[in-house]
Design an enzyme around this catalytic site. Structure first.
Site: not given
Ligand code: XBP
Ligand code: MG
Length: 255
Positions: A10, A12, A19, A55, A82, A128, A183
């Site tokens: 993963d 983030d 975050e 979202e 966004h 990103n 996480d």
């Protein structure tokens, strides 16, 4: 003998404690659009239950009901916000504002030396991911990961298992041949529903999440001079995450 062949990460909260930078980027995008929306840490912690930036913005509008004159095409409006948010986020990454979490680079290098196949399964965008890897590991790191499963490449984002199923398909590996690193509760639900054993590293936003079913829960991957804290499971006395420990955990689970 462990048949472990692939590690799926993963992004983030796992590769980087990102975050807070996302939250800053959201708030900058709101401000640049003349909106008085400000996501505090507490509000953002609740909003993180919804994966995906677009979202999340829609959820905020629907459930926090900021009074504003909804444009006719709300989806396009949200998408525009966004896009601006992603530009702010990438700009901060390119300025070196987000390091990898402890132990991440060390483990990636060790895994590659041990001929482990590496992949990424994330809700954020590929843009990103690339900016994070480039800014911390250099251009060559883009080749470290055989598959980068990111964002809307699948119809349903985490906690749906789609993104992990997509990565397994692309790797042509079975779930028992891989381990996921996550996480959050959404993350472990996604990985486990795809049949993957999961190792969790917690952070400020996810430390009180439910990680039932995790192989191991630690507060970071740790470093030789910076031991991790074991929050759930048995690390057999190890104080930082290594391929040896990961293979032992995987092997014991497969017994
Ligand atoms: C975490 C997410 C993402 C980020 C924001 O992704 O849910 O939505 O919070 O990034 P991960 P975007 O699966 O890596 O934990 O605004 O690009 O969605
Ligand atoms: Mg995450």
């Amino acid at each position: 003998m462990s048949d472990l062949q692939g590690l799926i990460f993963d992004v983030d909260g796992t590769l980087a404690d990102s975050e807070e930078l996302h939250r800053t980027a959201f708030n900058r995008a709101f401000s640049s659009r003349g909106l008085d929306w400000r996501w505090s840490v507490d509000v953002y912690k609740r909003l993180l239950a919804v994966t995906g930036g677009e979202e999340r913005i829609r959820h905020y509008i629907d459930d926090y009901a900021p009074v504003f004159d909804r444009p006719k095409d709300l989806s396009a409006y949200i998408s525009g916000i966004h896009t601006a948010k992603t530009q702010h986020y990438v700009h901060m990454l390119e300025n070196g504002q987000l390091p990898l979490r402890p132990g991440v680079q060390r483990l990636l290098v060790e895994a590659r030396a041990g001929r482990m196949r590496l992949a990424i399964a994330t809700t954020t965008s590929a843009e990103n991911v690339q900016a994070l890897l480039r800014s911390n590991l250099g251009e060559s790191a883009m080749d470290w990961f055989e598959v980068i499963g990111a964002g809307s490449v699948v119809p349903a984002k985490k906690p749906a298992p789609d993104i992990y199923q997509y990565v397994l398909l692309k790797l042509d590996l079975k779930s028992h041949q891989c381990i996921a690193f996550e996480d959050s509760e959404n993350g472990i639900r996604s990985a486990c529903d795809a049949g993957l054993d999961t190792i969790i590293t917690t952070n400020q936003y996810t430390q009180d999440h439910n990680f039932n079913g995790a192989l191991l829960v630690v507060d970071s991957m740790g470093e030789p001079d910076r031991p991790f804290k074991v929050l759930q499971g048995n690390a057999g006395g190890a104080t930082f995450l290594t391929m040896d420990l990961i293979k032992k955990l995987h092997q014991n689970k497969c017994l």
